[in-house]
Write a protein that holds these residues in place. Structure first.
Motif, PDB file in Angstrom:
ATOM      1  N   HIS A  55      52.782  37.037 -12.396  1.00 56.62           N
ATOM      2  CA  HIS A  55      51.339  37.160 -12.615  1.00 56.62           C
ATOM      3  C   HIS A  55      50.824  38.242 -11.668  1.00 56.62           C
ATOM      4  O   HIS A  55      51.586  38.778 -10.864  1.00 56.62           O
TER       5      HIS A  55
ATOM      6  N   CYS B  40      43.952  37.272 -13.762  1.00 52.41           N
ATOM      7  CA  CYS B  40      45.364  37.636 -13.749  1.00 52.41           C
ATOM      8  C   CYS B  40      45.455  39.005 -14.413  1.00 52.41           C
ATOM      9  O   CYS B  40      44.951  39.199 -15.506  1.00 52.41           O
TER      10      CYS B  40
ATOM     11  N   GLN C  63      48.287  40.690 -15.155  1.00 49.99           N
ATOM     12  CA  GLN C  63      49.635  40.965 -15.652  1.00 49.99           C
ATOM     13  C   GLN C  63      49.873  40.048 -16.846  1.00 49.99           C
ATOM     14  O   GLN C  63      49.801  38.825 -16.698  1.00 49.99           O
TER      15      GLN C  63
ATOM     16  N   CYS D  59      51.071  37.510 -19.033  1.00 57.88           N
ATOM     17  CA  CYS D  59      51.983  36.468 -18.574  1.00 57.88           C
ATOM     18  C   CYS D  59      52.150  35.358 -19.596  1.00 57.88           C
ATOM     19  O   CYS D  59      52.603  34.279 -19.277  1.00 57.88           O
TER      20      CYS D  59
ATOM     21  N   HIS E 196      47.225  34.230 -21.197  1.00 54.53           N
ATOM     22  CA  HIS E 196      46.994  35.143 -20.066  1.00 54.53           C
ATOM     23  C   HIS E 196      45.503  35.449 -19.882  1.00 54.53           C
ATOM     24  O   HIS E 196      44.978  35.446 -18.773  1.00 54.53           O
TER      25      HIS E 196
ATOM     26  N   MET F  79      43.453  33.085 -17.845  1.00 56.45           N
ATOM     27  CA  MET F  79      43.881  32.796 -16.471  1.00 56.45           C
ATOM     28  C   MET F  79      42.858  33.347 -15.484  1.00 56.45           C
ATOM     29  O   MET F  79      43.068  34.359 -14.835  1.00 56.45           O
TER      30      MET F  79
HETATM   31 CU   LIG Z   1      49.045  35.366 -15.292  1.00 53.78          CU
END
Ligand SMILES: [Cu+2]
Length: 271
Positions: free
Chosen positions: A181, A216, A218, A220, A224, A227
């Motif tokens: 992440h 977040c 990235q 993931c 995502h 997040m």
């Molecule tokens: Cu993430």
């Protein structure tokens, strides 16, 4: 439903969600850190330099097309561009771009990194320590509590709820439970990868109380985009008050048998 109507629907929805104009929403989020301006100024400088060279290239492209238009030069001239003059011009332009753009940006970012971002606050200073654990798809935060030792019963543990004070250096140690992440604080212009099996560090200092976002950065997994966590920034008094309140509440939350809550690690000292 075609793509356009889908886009319009999304656009109207997001426009209703926030009262901001499109122009407002294109602006970077408000900077609430002592060092965010370094990233912003580098970004603006990069944009200006690139814009300058872009305009230069456009002038060359369209200028020469016009200057050597068919009407004035009916007979074409063929060249391989290997004459000394041509090679010198190309080398000079290349060197100019390298020196004016690349060297300058590298120089500034290297200076900022060495003097600021890699200039860790001393462990002996009055700093705020937070352990961050990313997981699909949430952020866990951990404060050492009264004893100052992580992963003990008096720790303060929160989910998607980061609380920080202004005017103090805050050091994060960041890891992940499952996949990679990226712990990102857009309002400080800083982020760092959260990786399973590794502990990464990042430090910030905040200047403006309020409620902001942790995201977040990235990709993931499926959720995502969800997040997200809130980052509530307090004055130092309010932060202490919050910590005291939490301290009383978490004494039962960190029960010995709830092993899952002990995801923390021993703080790794910088110096
Ligand atoms: Cu993430």
């Amino acid at each position: 439903m075609n793509l356009y109507s889908l886009y319009m629907k999304f656009f109207v929805m997001s426009a209703n969600a926030s009262e901001m104009s499109l122009w407002e929403r294109m602006k970077p989020p408000v900077d609430i850190s002592t060092n965010g301006h370094l990233i912003d100024s580098l970004f603006i400088l990069t944009t200006k330099l690139i814009l300058f060279f872009f305009i230069l290239v456009c002038i060359g492209l369209f200028g020469f097309s016009w200057l050597y238009r068919h009407k004035k030069h009916p007979k074409p001239l063929y060249t391989h561009g290997t004459s000394k003059k041509h090679v010198a011009i190309v080398a000079a332009i290349g060197a100019l771009v390298f020196i004016v753009i690349d060297m300058q940006i590298t120089g500034i970012s290297n200076r900022d990194y060495m003097e600021v971002y890699n200039n860790w606050p001393k462990e002996s200073e009055d700093i705020v320590r937070v352990e961050v654990l990313g997981q699909q798809w949430a952020w866990n935060f951990r404060y050492a509590g009264k004893d100052g030792i992580f992963n003990t019963e008096d720790d303060i543990v929160t989910l998607n709820d980061l609380r920080l004070p202004i005017g103090k250096k805050i050091v994060f140690q960041v890891s992940a439970k499952d996949v990679i992440h990226s712990f990102s604080l857009p309002n400080t212009r800083q982020k760092i990868d959260a990786m399973p099996g590794r502990i990464h560090k990042m430090w910030v200092e905040l200047t403006k109380p309020g409620v902001y976002e942790v995201v977040c950065a990235q990709i993931c997994g499926t959720f995502h985009y969800r997040m997200k966590a809130t980052m509530t920034v307090y004055t130092q008094e309010d932060f202490n008050k919050w910590q005291d309140e939490m301290q009383q509440r978490t004494s039962f939350a960190m029960e010995k048998e709830s092993a899952d809550l002990y995801w923390g690690w021993k703080w790794i000292a910088n110096n």
